[in-house]
Design a protein around this motif. Structure first.
Motif, PDB file in Angstrom:
ATOM      1  N   GLY A  57       0.293  -1.485  -0.343  1.00 29.54           N
ATOM      2  CA  GLY A  57       0.037   0.060   0.177  1.00 29.54           C
ATOM      3  C   GLY A  57       1.275   1.338   0.215  1.00 29.54           C
ATOM      4  O   GLY A  57       2.031   1.226   0.423  1.00 29.54           O
ATOM      5  N   ILE A  58       0.106   2.686  -0.447  1.00 29.48           N
ATOM      6  CA  ILE A  58       0.999   3.560  -0.374  1.00 29.48           C
ATOM      7  C   ILE A  58       1.571   4.116   0.797  1.00 29.48           C
ATOM      8  O   ILE A  58       2.777   4.926   0.200  1.00 29.48           O
ATOM      9  CB  ILE A  58       0.331   4.321  -1.564  1.00 29.48           C
ATOM     10  CG1 ILE A  58      -0.442   4.004  -2.350  1.00 29.48           C
ATOM     11  CG2 ILE A  58       0.670   6.251  -1.561  1.00 29.48           C
ATOM     12  CD1 ILE A  58      -1.584   4.681  -2.771  1.00 29.48           C
ATOM     13  N   MET A  59       1.375   4.003   2.222  1.00 32.58           N
ATOM     14  CA  MET A  59       1.641   4.423   2.858  1.00 32.58           C
ATOM     15  C   MET A  59       2.295   3.783   3.203  1.00 32.58           C
ATOM     16  O   MET A  59       3.753   4.485   3.899  1.00 32.58           O
ATOM     17  CB  MET A  59       0.632   4.342   4.154  1.00 32.58           C
ATOM     18  CG  MET A  59       1.275   5.379   5.211  1.00 32.58           C
ATOM     19  SD  MET A  59      -0.411   6.904   5.327  1.00 32.58           S
ATOM     20  CE  MET A  59      -1.498   7.143   5.522  1.00 32.58           C
ATOM     21  N   ALA A  60       2.667   3.204   3.293  1.00 29.89           N
ATOM     22  CA  ALA A  60       3.888   1.506   3.917  1.00 29.89           C
ATOM     23  C   ALA A  60       5.039   1.970   2.893  1.00 29.89           C
ATOM     24  O   ALA A  60       6.230   1.686   3.217  1.00 29.89           O
ATOM     25  CB  ALA A  60       3.480  -0.169   4.103  1.00 29.89           C
ATOM     26  N   GLY A  81      -7.007   1.854  -0.527  1.00 30.66           N
ATOM     27  CA  GLY A  81      -5.862   2.332   0.407  1.00 30.66           C
ATOM     28  C   GLY A  81      -5.958   2.405   0.882  1.00 30.66           C
ATOM     29  O   GLY A  81      -7.403   2.658   1.675  1.00 30.66           O
ATOM     30  N   ASP A  82      -5.407   2.715   1.714  1.00 31.72           N
ATOM     31  CA  ASP A  82      -4.756   3.997   3.274  1.00 31.72           C
ATOM     32  C   ASP A  82      -6.082   4.971   2.816  1.00 31.72           C
ATOM     33  O   ASP A  82      -5.586   5.989   2.622  1.00 31.72           O
ATOM     34  CB  ASP A  82      -3.199   3.752   3.502  1.00 31.72           C
ATOM     35  CG  ASP A  82      -2.530   3.032   2.978  1.00 31.72           C
ATOM     36  OD1 ASP A  82      -2.737   2.209   4.027  1.00 31.72           O
ATOM     37  OD2 ASP A  82      -1.596   2.506   2.932  1.00 31.72           O
ATOM     38  N   VAL A 141      -4.492   8.033   0.586  1.00 31.92           N
ATOM     39  CA  VAL A 141      -3.728   9.297   0.002  1.00 31.92           C
ATOM     40  C   VAL A 141      -3.716   9.649  -1.394  1.00 31.92           C
ATOM     41  O   VAL A 141      -3.710  10.633  -1.871  1.00 31.92           O
ATOM     42  CB  VAL A 141      -2.513   8.360   0.058  1.00 31.92           C
ATOM     43  CG1 VAL A 141      -1.213   9.524  -0.310  1.00 31.92           C
ATOM     44  CG2 VAL A 141      -2.370   7.206   1.405  1.00 31.92           C
TER      45      VAL A 141
END
Lengths: 383, 123
Positions: free
Chosen positions: A41-44, B32-33, B58
């Protein structure tokens, strides 16, 4: 929520099958099928790049070569189309620049590298945005003198490795990479494969961009991903990383209407060029340097949690709309929403209170210095 | 209690004349997040298809639509402080709103679990 796309019309990079194998979500981007994120995922992926190292497939970007009879001729030819100094660019040195239209607007932003070897004098290597390849190449072919030719490189992939541990991970296979200074480049072998490595990137972190033979790209990527320090990173985190680093995305933060002065990228204009002019739109750009631009790109920090995205209006507190957000979103390392946009110069001072209008609500924001996260580009220790 | 699903990837659990609404696991995966959730005030009247809430990841902002007519009874304020809950438990603790069932006929416009599962397969 899901977009329907004619996948068969999309181009693929040499790493396409690897992306799919790694569980990437593929999306259309500038005519290519590209990974927007992997399983993490984008955050990680964003945090991975800030704390260890991330591998990015940037093979969709355009690689091209200018060739003239000698360095001066090729450098002058490119100087006629850009506001940067290439005549005095050293061997193995890289420079960020913009192609300008006759009104001083930005056709594209690009990286230019002078080869390390004197035997290659007369050549300059270009890396341009995927979405602007056709426009750039047509413009260059139209404007270059007859003795400087443009060759588009179709048989190489481009892999970026970014993050505090990126260079160590690359140097395990290509030891010379550790010797490169920031914005320097050299040809070197990566596990015996001929590559061209530049110490640069677009995340605000230390790292490299490697131009590699298309046929060897997957082997190189697999070798890097086998390193515990390296994970694959998609376009989603690439965007949040570059936003935090205060770097422009072409077509959003800069375009054919914005000058490099308005875009706040005057670092691409070296002293001699600022003074002498001699580039498209020099009259406008030199006047903006002298008197200040009417509008300018600024960083914006929001006070609340709601992100303001591209297209949101920028207003004075309880006042009229004065500008537009060109990039914005949640910044994982900052831990808050940030944005960039254009405002009149008189409202561009750091600390100026403004409001960003999102879904009809006025969100308080403040003009902020960029980068939002300190750059960690490598500086070579003085010998 | 019966759970229905919309093509916009909301779930609606109906118990008599009250309903609980959230987004599906599929929607959460696509987003997603999640970094921000905006919820309606209690008492707000919604018509089927109205924007009931906003959920932002995000990379993008998405709307959560009211799958039926009704009035907002309660919003899940815990999501405002911890938007990541939407990724962790979208079909449980991370419900968005509780609302009245203003028009139970509209439930027939929605899918049951099997139909929704089949619908997601086609995407």
């Amino acid at each position: 929520m899901a977009e329907t796309v004619a996948d068969e019309d999309l181009k693929q990079t040499p790493l396409h099958d690897l992306h799919v194998e790694l569980g990437a979500r593929m999306v259309p981007f500038a005519g290519y099928s590209m990974p927007v994120q992997y399983k993490a995922g984008i955050m990680a992926e964003h945090q991975q790049t800030r704390t260890k190292a991330g591998l990015f497939d940037v093979s969709h970007m355009g690689q091209a070569l200018l060739t003239g009879p000698d360095h001066e001729t090729t450098a002058r030819a490119l100087e006629a189309l850009t506001p940067s100094n290439f005549v005095e660019l050293g061997h193995g040195r890289q420079r960020y620049t913009v192609l300008l239209n006759d009104e001083g607007g930005i056709i594209d932003d690009l990286m230019v590298t002078r080869p390390l070897s004197e035997d290659e004098d007369g050549k300059l290597m270009l890396v341009v945005n995927a979405s602007r390849k056709d426009v750039d190449y047509a413009h260059l072919r139209d404007r270059l003198p007859e003795n400087v030719t443009l060759d588009v490189i179709e048989d190489r992939a481009l892999i970026a490795v970014q993050g505090p541990e990126a260079v160590a991970a690359v140097a395990a296979h290509a030891p010379q990479a550790a010797d490169l200074g920031f914005m320097s480049a050299a040809p070197m072998e990566f596990d015996g494969i001929d590559c061209h490595v530049a110490r640069a990137g677009y995340t605000g972190e230390d790292g490299v961009e490697m131009s590699v033979p298309a046929g060897a790209a997957e082997a190189i990527a697999r070798a890097l991903l086998a390193d515990d320090r390296v994970e694959p990173i998609g376009l989603g985190a690439r965007d949040s990383l570059r936003l935090e680093a205060g770097l422009c995305l072409y077509g959003h933060d800069i375009d054919e209407t914005t000058s490099p002065v308005e875009g706040a990228i005057t670092f691409c204009m070296q002293k001699r060029r600022r003074e002498e002019g001699g580039f498209p739109g020099d009259e406008r750009i030199q006047a903006e340097l002298e008197n200040g631009p009417g509008r300018v790109r600024v960083g914006l920090r929001l006070e609340g949690k709601a992100p303001a995205r591209e297209g949101a209006e920028i207003a004075l507190p309880d006042g009229p709309v004065v500008g537009t957000v060109t990039s914005g979103g949640f910044a994982p390392t900052v831990g808050a929403p940030i944005a960039m946009g254009y405002v009149p110069a008189e409202h561009s001072k750091t600390g100026t209170p403004l409001e960003l209008i999102v879904r009809g609500k006025r969100l308080p924001a403040t003009v902020a210095d960029t980068p939002f996260v300190p750059n960690r580009y490598y500086r070579k220790p003085k010998a | 209690m019966t759970t229905y699903y919309s093509k916009d990837h909301e779930w609606i659990a109906v118990d008599g004349d009250s309903a609980t609404i959230g987004i599906t696991t599929y929607a959460q995966e696509q987003l997603g997040d999640v970094v921000y959730v905006e919820l309606p005030e209690a008492g707000k009247a919604l018509s089927q298809g109205d924007e009931a809430a906003v959920v932002e990841s995000v990379k993008a902002a998405s709307e959560v639509y009211a799958p039926i007519d009704g009035e907002v009874v309660e919003a899940n304020e815990a999501l405002v402080d911890e938007p990541a809950k939407v990724n962790e438990d979208p079909e449980g603790a991370a419900w968005f709103i509780k609302m009245t069932v203003g028009n139970s006929d509209q439930l027939s416009d929605l899918m049951d679990e099997a139909a929704y599962k089949a619908y997601v397969e086609t995407l």
